[in-house]
Design a protein around this motif. Structure first.
Motif, PDB file in Angstrom:
ATOM      1  N   PHE A  60       0.838  -1.197   0.000  1.00  0.00           N
ATOM      2  CA  PHE A  60       0.000   0.000   0.000  1.00  0.00           C
ATOM      3  C   PHE A  60       0.875   1.250   0.000  1.00  0.00           C
ATOM      4  N   ASN A  61       0.507   2.229  -0.798  1.00  0.00           N
ATOM      5  CA  ASN A  61       1.241   3.496  -0.744  1.00  0.00           C
ATOM      6  C   ASN A  61       0.748   4.303   0.455  1.00  0.00           C
ATOM      7  N   THR A  62       1.355   5.448   0.669  1.00  0.00           N
ATOM      8  CA  THR A  62       1.039   6.267   1.842  1.00  0.00           C
ATOM      9  C   THR A  62      -0.446   6.621   1.913  1.00  0.00           C
ATOM     10  N   LYS A  63      -0.982   7.116   0.826  1.00  0.00           N
ATOM     11  CA  LYS A  63      -2.393   7.528   0.811  1.00  0.00           C
ATOM     12  C   LYS A  63      -3.302   6.344   1.120  1.00  0.00           C
ATOM     13  N   GLU A  64      -3.005   5.185   0.538  1.00  0.00           N
ATOM     14  CA  GLU A  64      -3.834   4.004   0.764  1.00  0.00           C
ATOM     15  C   GLU A  64      -3.807   3.562   2.226  1.00  0.00           C
ATOM     16  N   LEU A  65      -2.644   3.637   2.869  1.00  0.00           N
ATOM     17  CA  LEU A  65      -2.566   3.241   4.279  1.00  0.00           C
ATOM     18  C   LEU A  65      -3.374   4.184   5.167  1.00  0.00           C
ATOM     19  N   PHE A  66      -3.249   5.487   4.926  1.00  0.00           N
ATOM     20  CA  PHE A  66      -4.033   6.428   5.735  1.00  0.00           C
ATOM     21  C   PHE A  66      -5.532   6.262   5.475  1.00  0.00           C
ATOM     22  N   THR A  67      -5.903   5.983   4.233  1.00  0.00           N
ATOM     23  CA  THR A  67      -7.314   5.745   3.909  1.00  0.00           C
ATOM     24  C   THR A  67      -7.816   4.486   4.601  1.00  0.00           C
ATOM     25  N   LEU A  68      -7.016   3.433   4.562  1.00  0.00           N
ATOM     26  CA  LEU A  68      -7.380   2.178   5.224  1.00  0.00           C
ATOM     27  C   LEU A  68      -7.636   2.399   6.715  1.00  0.00           C
ATOM     28  N   PHE A  69      -6.748   3.137   7.374  1.00  0.00           N
ATOM     29  CA  PHE A  69      -6.901   3.340   8.815  1.00  0.00           C
ATOM     30  C   PHE A  69      -7.935   4.407   9.154  1.00  0.00           C
ATOM     31  N   SER A  70      -8.301   5.236   8.198  1.00  0.00           N
ATOM     32  CA  SER A  70      -9.411   6.158   8.478  1.00  0.00           C
ATOM     33  C   SER A  70     -10.699   5.354   8.631  1.00  0.00           C
ATOM     34  N   GLY A  71     -10.775   4.186   7.984  1.00  0.00           N
ATOM     35  CA  GLY A  71     -11.912   3.289   8.168  1.00  0.00           C
ATOM     36  C   GLY A  71     -11.956   2.714   9.570  1.00  0.00           C
ATOM     37  N   ALA A  72     -10.804   2.705  10.253  1.00  0.00           N
ATOM     38  CA  ALA A  72     -10.731   2.260  11.651  1.00  0.00           C
ATOM     39  C   ALA A  72     -10.810   3.469  12.587  1.00  0.00           C
ATOM     40  N   GLU A  73     -11.233   4.599  12.037  1.00  0.00           N
ATOM     41  CA  GLU A  73     -11.418   5.840  12.781  1.00  0.00           C
ATOM     42  C   GLU A  73     -10.132   6.464  13.304  1.00  0.00           C
ATOM     43  N   LEU A  74      -9.020   6.230  12.611  1.00  0.00           N
ATOM     44  CA  LEU A  74      -7.776   6.933  12.920  1.00  0.00           C
ATOM     45  C   LEU A  74      -7.793   8.219  12.107  1.00  0.00           C
ATOM     46  N   ARG A  75      -7.690   9.337  12.791  1.00  0.00           N
ATOM     47  CA  ARG A  75      -7.770  10.645  12.135  1.00  0.00           C
ATOM     48  C   ARG A  75      -6.420  11.340  12.204  1.00  0.00           C
ATOM     49  N   VAL A  76      -5.739  11.386  11.074  1.00  0.00           N
ATOM     50  CA  VAL A  76      -4.456  12.074  10.977  1.00  0.00           C
ATOM     51  C   VAL A  76      -4.624  13.186   9.946  1.00  0.00           C
ATOM     52  N   PRO A  77      -4.514  14.436  10.372  1.00  0.00           N
ATOM     53  CA  PRO A  77      -4.659  15.538   9.413  1.00  0.00           C
ATOM     54  C   PRO A  77      -3.666  15.397   8.260  1.00  0.00           C
ATOM     55  N   GLU A  78      -4.086  15.831   7.077  1.00  0.00           N
ATOM     56  CA  GLU A  78      -3.258  15.719   5.862  1.00  0.00           C
ATOM     57  C   GLU A  78      -1.834  16.231   6.073  1.00  0.00           C
ATOM     58  N   LYS A  79      -1.694  17.375   6.745  1.00  0.00           N
ATOM     59  CA  LYS A  79      -0.377  17.986   6.918  1.00  0.00           C
ATOM     60  C   LYS A  79       0.537  17.158   7.824  1.00  0.00           C
TER      61      LYS A  79
END
Length: 175
Positions: A60-79
């Motif tokens: 998974f690339n960076t965007k895909e990993l953050f998207t995957l974990f946003s489904g687990a309600e992990l919220r990391v601001p883009e910056k």
């Protein structure tokens, strides 16, 4: 770390810290809610940047990993989302020895080594004073989150038990 004008950077593994076995009956890996909540707490408290160091970065690339974990309600601001740790190359003999790879990453991204925290269930080989050892079966539980804060507060990290967990120090000031 607190003397720096830069935010904390957390180098986060996935299997072990966030994803682990559930029960003896199921014997499958699941993302654990408690671990996600504790990770979110560290991100929020320290306004931390996040860099994925997991083997998952091979798929998974960076965007895909953050998207995957946003489904687990992990919220990391883009910056606060940093590029994944590079895949090991010739310089690393194609071995995922994370310490030296993290050191190069920090140099390339102008991150001081005292501005980082590594959360992993494998030893980074170097940077041991910045490493929070997480047991594969427990993940980033409450006690490991307290250890993370101890590391970031500059408390001694040289006393560790056989599993790599910090051993509380004794000080005359404790009396």
């Amino acid at each position: 770390y607190f003397l720096s004008d830069k935010p904390l950077t957390i180098f986060m593994d996935i299997d072990g810290p966030l994803n682990g076995p559930t029960t003896h009956m199921k014997r499958r890996m699941e993302i654990k809610r408690e671990c996600i909540d504790n990770f979110q707490y560290l991100i929020n408290k320290y306004e931390a940047n996040v860099c994925w160091i997991s083997a998952w970065r091979r798929s998974f690339n960076t965007k895909e990993l953050f998207t995957l974990f946003s489904g687990a309600e992990l919220r990391v601001p883009e910056k606060q989302r940093l590029p994944n740790l590079p895949i090991p190359g010739e310089l690393d003999n194609f071995e995922d020895v994370r310490g030296p790879i993290i050191e190069r990453y920090c140099k390339e991204h102008d991150i001081k080594l005292d501005e980082i925290l590594i959360i992993d269930d494998d030893r980074p080989v170097t940077l041991m004073d910045r490493w929070l050892n997480v047991h594969t079966f427990d993940g980033l539980n409450y006690s490991r989150t307290i250890e993370a804060e101890r590391i970031l507060d500059g408390q001694p990290t040289t006393n560790r038990d056989m599993l790599g967990a910090l051993i509380p120090g004794y000080s005359a000031d404790d009396d």
